[in-house]
Scaffold this motif. Structure first.
Motif, short mmCIF file in Angstrom:
data_model
loop_
_atom_site.label_atom_id
_atom_site.label_comp_id
_atom_site.label_asym_id
_atom_site.label_seq_id
_atom_site.Cartn_x
_atom_site.Cartn_y
_atom_site.Cartn_z
N UNK A 181 -14.70 6.53 0.47
CA UNK A 181 -14.97 5.10 0.58
C UNK A 181 -13.80 4.37 1.26
N UNK A 182 -12.56 4.69 0.82
CA UNK A 182 -11.40 4.03 1.43
C UNK A 182 -11.28 4.37 2.91
N UNK A 183 -11.56 5.61 3.27
CA UNK A 183 -11.45 5.99 4.69
C UNK A 183 -12.45 5.24 5.55
N UNK A 184 -13.66 5.01 5.03
CA UNK A 184 -14.65 4.23 5.77
C UNK A 184 -14.17 2.79 5.94
N UNK A 185 -13.58 2.22 4.87
CA UNK A 185 -13.06 0.86 4.96
C UNK A 185 -11.89 0.79 5.94
N UNK A 186 -11.02 1.80 5.92
CA UNK A 186 -9.90 1.82 6.87
C UNK A 186 -10.40 1.79 8.31
N UNK A 187 -11.40 2.62 8.59
CA UNK A 187 -11.94 2.67 9.94
C UNK A 187 -12.57 1.33 10.32
N UNK A 188 -13.36 0.77 9.42
CA UNK A 188 -14.04 -0.50 9.68
C UNK A 188 -13.03 -1.61 9.96
N UNK A 189 -12.02 -1.74 9.10
CA UNK A 189 -11.08 -2.86 9.26
C UNK A 189 -10.07 -2.62 10.37
N UNK A 190 -9.79 -1.39 10.71
CA UNK A 190 -8.94 -1.11 11.87
C UNK A 190 -9.66 -1.56 13.13
N UNK A 191 -10.95 -1.24 13.22
CA UNK A 191 -11.75 -1.65 14.39
C UNK A 191 -11.93 -3.17 14.44
N UNK A 192 -12.19 -3.77 13.28
CA UNK A 192 -12.38 -5.21 13.22
C UNK A 192 -11.10 -5.94 13.63
N UNK A 193 -9.98 -5.49 13.13
CA UNK A 193 -8.71 -6.13 13.47
C UNK A 193 -8.40 -5.98 14.96
N UNK A 194 -8.73 -4.83 15.53
CA UNK A 194 -8.51 -4.62 16.96
C UNK A 194 -9.35 -5.57 17.81
N UNK B 245 -5.76 -2.64 0.79
CA UNK B 245 -6.06 -1.39 1.46
C UNK B 245 -5.02 -1.21 2.56
N UNK B 246 -4.21 -0.16 2.43
CA UNK B 246 -3.20 0.14 3.43
C UNK B 246 -3.66 1.29 4.31
N UNK B 247 -2.72 1.92 4.97
CA UNK B 247 -3.03 3.02 5.88
C UNK B 247 -3.24 4.34 5.14
N UNK B 248 -2.91 4.39 3.86
CA UNK B 248 -3.21 5.58 3.07
C UNK B 248 -2.06 6.52 2.80
N UNK B 249 -0.89 6.17 3.25
CA UNK B 249 0.26 7.05 2.99
C UNK B 249 0.97 6.71 1.69
N UNK B 250 0.76 5.52 1.16
CA UNK B 250 1.27 5.17 -0.16
C UNK B 250 2.71 4.69 -0.23
N UNK B 251 3.33 4.35 0.91
CA UNK B 251 4.73 3.92 0.88
C UNK B 251 4.93 2.69 0.01
N UNK B 252 4.15 1.65 0.25
CA UNK B 252 4.34 0.41 -0.51
C UNK B 252 3.98 0.60 -1.97
N UNK B 253 2.86 1.25 -2.24
CA UNK B 253 2.46 1.45 -3.64
C UNK B 253 3.51 2.25 -4.40
N UNK B 254 4.06 3.27 -3.78
CA UNK B 254 5.07 4.09 -4.45
C UNK B 254 6.33 3.26 -4.73
N UNK B 255 6.76 2.49 -3.75
CA UNK B 255 7.95 1.65 -3.93
C UNK B 255 7.71 0.59 -5.00
N UNK B 256 6.58 -0.07 -4.92
CA UNK B 256 6.28 -1.17 -5.83
C UNK B 256 5.96 -0.70 -7.25
#
Length: 180
Positions: free
Chosen positions: A1-14, A127-138
């Motif tokens: 589900x998250x991967x579909x949202x990432x694709x959708x919002x990456x395209x929308x933002x572009x 929803x971020x890019x999926x690598x978890x940098x911010x979530x891990x730090x926060x």
């Protein structure tokens, strides 16, 4: 589900990406200024925009008069740290192609975090890019004051949440704040 949202919002933002005009810059700045005053913020952790992330640089130019600005440096195993930055400091390209401050700059722990995102919902899930940098730090301190920075069109109905995801305090867009 998250991967579909990432694709959708990456395209929308572009498709919908825009540079902020002076009114939108002032709107974001005013929202942040209220937070800074209310919480007596001295250090802000921000980001260097990549791809079509909202370009917050003009806002940071205004904020540097009120606070110290720190930018992330990616370390190993999805860890990051924040280092002091001003517009005269050179930025260096990381192994991920992201501009970062020097490791020689002062290491700081920001009181307020401005997090980039692909999408958000009204429950302040990010929803971020999926690598978890911010979530891990926060996740090291749930009391960090963290706001997502996004275009208003990046709002989703719902963002799926996993146990490691950190909920934001609010969202700041070019149209104004959505604050919890």
């Amino acid at each position: 589900m998250k991967n579909k949202l990432r694709k959708k919002f990456t395209q929308l933002r572009a498709k919908k990406y825009l540079e902020l005009n002076s009114k939108q810059i002032q709107t974001i700045y005013s929202s942040l200024l209220r937070i800074i005053k209310q919480h007596k913020i001295k250090v802000i952790g921000s980001y260097q925009p990549i791809h079509t992330e909202l370009n917050i640089k003009p806002v940071l130019e205004l904020l540097k008069k009120k606070c110290v600005i720190a930018l992330p440096r990616v370390l190993n195993k999805n860890n990051m740290e924040f280092r002091a930055w001003n517009e005269y400091d050179p930025l260096y390209v990381s192994k991920f192609g992201i501009l970062e401050p020097s490791a020689k700059n002062k290491k700081l722990v920001p009181q307020l975090f401005l997090a980039p995102l692909l999408a958000f919902d009204l429950n302040f899930n990010r929803l971020g890019y999926g690598r978890g940098y911010y979530d891990k730090y926060l996740s090291k301190n749930k009391n960090f004051l963290t706001y997502g920075i996004a275009f208003s069109f990046q709002q989703a109905k719902i963002i799926p949440v996993h146990k490691n995801d950190v909920v934001l305090k609010g969202i700041i867009t070019e149209e104004g704040s959505v604050i919890s």
